[in-house]
Write a protein that holds these residues in place. Sequence first.
Motif, mmCIF file in Angstrom:
data_model
loop_
_atom_site.group_PDB
_atom_site.id
_atom_site.type_symbol
_atom_site.label_atom_id
_atom_site.label_comp_id
_atom_site.label_asym_id
_atom_site.label_seq_id
_atom_site.Cartn_x
_atom_site.Cartn_y
_atom_site.Cartn_z
ATOM 1 N N ARG A 133 0.822 -1.213 0.000
ATOM 2 C CA ARG A 133 0.000 0.000 0.000
ATOM 3 C C ARG A 133 0.856 1.262 0.000
ATOM 4 O O ARG A 133 2.010 1.254 0.412
ATOM 5 C CB ARG A 133 -0.903 0.013 1.231
ATOM 6 N N ARG A 139 1.455 6.805 4.108
ATOM 7 C CA ARG A 139 0.408 7.729 4.543
ATOM 8 C C ARG A 139 0.933 9.109 4.920
ATOM 9 O O ARG A 139 0.160 10.006 5.173
ATOM 10 C CB ARG A 139 -0.313 7.135 5.762
ATOM 11 N N LEU A 198 -1.261 1.652 6.141
ATOM 12 C CA LEU A 198 -2.614 1.833 6.700
ATOM 13 C C LEU A 198 -2.717 3.204 7.376
ATOM 14 O O LEU A 198 -1.751 3.651 8.000
ATOM 15 C CB LEU A 198 -2.896 0.753 7.755
ATOM 16 N N GLN A 257 -6.959 2.899 11.230
ATOM 17 C CA GLN A 257 -7.043 1.497 10.774
ATOM 18 C C GLN A 257 -5.856 0.696 11.281
ATOM 19 O O GLN A 257 -5.982 -0.482 11.621
ATOM 20 C CB GLN A 257 -7.044 1.461 9.251
ATOM 21 N N LEU A 258 -4.724 1.366 11.350
ATOM 22 C CA LEU A 258 -3.522 0.690 11.835
ATOM 23 C C LEU A 258 -3.723 0.256 13.290
ATOM 24 O O LEU A 258 -3.432 -0.890 13.665
ATOM 25 C CB LEU A 258 -2.318 1.645 11.714
ATOM 26 N N ARG A 304 -6.117 -2.625 13.402
ATOM 27 C CA ARG A 304 -5.506 -3.871 12.921
ATOM 28 C C ARG A 304 -4.568 -4.444 13.994
ATOM 29 O O ARG A 304 -4.544 -5.648 14.226
ATOM 30 C CB ARG A 304 -4.752 -3.585 11.620
#
Lengths: 263, 317
Positions: free
Chosen positions: B66, B69, B258, B262-263, B266
């Motif tokens: 991905r 960020r 992420l 969300q990190l 997770r």
Amino acid sequence: MEKKVLAGLVAAGVLVVLGVVARTLPAPRVTLADEVVEEGPRIVEPMQFLSKGAVLRAAELDAWVAEERRPRFKALRDLVFHVADCPETNEWVDSAEGQRLERLLAELRSGKREEAFASLVLVFRLARATEWKPGILTQTPHANAERMGGLVADWLRAWGERGARDPLLAEPTRAAVLVYGRLMRTAQQAPVIGTNPASYERALKTVGELLGVDARRRTALGEALQARHPEAMRKLVGDMDRLRGLDDDAHTLFPDLDGECGS
Amino acid sequence: MSTHTERNAASGIAFGAILVGVGGLMLGLQIDANGAWCGTGLSSLAIGALLALGAIAVRVASKIGRMPRDELGLAAVAIGFFGLAFAIGGALAPGGPWMFLQVLLLVAVVALRKPDAESGRWIGNGAFVLLALFLVFRLWISWQGSQLRWQVMSVDVPILSWLPFEFLAPISRVSLGSFTPLEMGFPPAGLDFAPSATLWALGFAAVIGGLALLQSSTIEHENDRIHALIRTLPPQVADVVERLLPEEEWRGLGLHGLPERQLARRIESTVAERVRRQQALRRAVEDTRVLGTNDASGFPGEIRRALEGQDPTGDVR
């Protein structure tokens, strides 16, 4: 983000943009010396003096020759432009007139550019007026072409590189290289059976030095020939018969320069 | 430790980016036979950019690759895109049918290749080797062109080439892979091979080095980001979480790239799952002790000792 890191990223961004812009840098066009128009009195259309019709303008050259040499030049110019019966080159050059001409050519080569040009005109005229095509029954069939080639090579060694950068001499110099290739290829192929490797090697060495063929960077004359006669240059570098390109282009430019006085 | 590694990762990204920029500049220039500088043209760079775009798209679509960020990570990806475009544009043959064959190979090896699950690199060593081979080919045909030999190679025809007859010259040598100065994008005065080739080779090395550094530093930078989030927990809890989720597994667990929230989720869910698994395992081990086994020799004995935390030699750990 740290200042150093930020500065690094900004520098990288600038370099990336430069990397893209650099790709659009145009390649400089090759400008040959003969494309430059000179001001003031000059010899216009010099190639006419090297062509078959040179006789029509040859007298114009007298004014460009230094005063102390002018009378001798006029006399020899008149003589060379009126050689009759197509004598063999060696025979004519070894005559009294021929020897005088050789001495004058050497003097003219050491003079100013117009005089050097006048000497080249005489050499070209001699190549038209004498026979250098190999004979079948002679012991040294290549000798006449070698002699003629030697006269052209002497001029090229003196003026080749300077000539390539000179507006007056640029085109005649290129023509001289082509004709030299033609003469020496004739000498190379003179024997009825096989070839004459000595003439070939001599020609390649001379042309190689003049054009910078094997050097890291070509000479000005080499660049000029590359720009105007690329096929001849390609063959000179990579062909099995390396003088063929020069010979072919000389034949195209001067079809009457056949070693038999244009017969 | 955290601040130190973060600084290393950021410096690595900045240095890698500069290497890419310098290399890209060198790959974009050539020197003509008169010693004048000129550009190598945009067409090969355009193809490189398209392939790099494909590679990034495949990376984004994969679980482990991905996009980052934060600004630094995004800058690394942007420079990485240009780096890959420069490397491909610099290694491709400037024109002719070979270029299309090379593009097909690059589509398979670079553009459509998913990031390596183990190392996390989206441009693998295989792609670098392929690009290096393409560069060697480009240098070879440029050398041939600079010597006015407009073919990849020429081969003497046996027997015919040995005969000293001029009329056989046209058929005594066969040219393989002919090309023209126009296809090669040579300047009108011809190419000064030695400095141009040096420039391209050094530029290529700088871009590849920069890309490799960018990739490893970006991975390190993402790890630093996750580490920083875990370190917001009380120290002892953070230690336990990091033991449960070792750093080597973060990329494989899809934590890279992420967004922050969300990190965190997770990590929470993965920690919960692993703790549950640990507890279930512990219960199962306890059960085996309760059931026991009388056979203390051979394979069953070894397993029993292992479950009791003993060495196979009999020493209690």
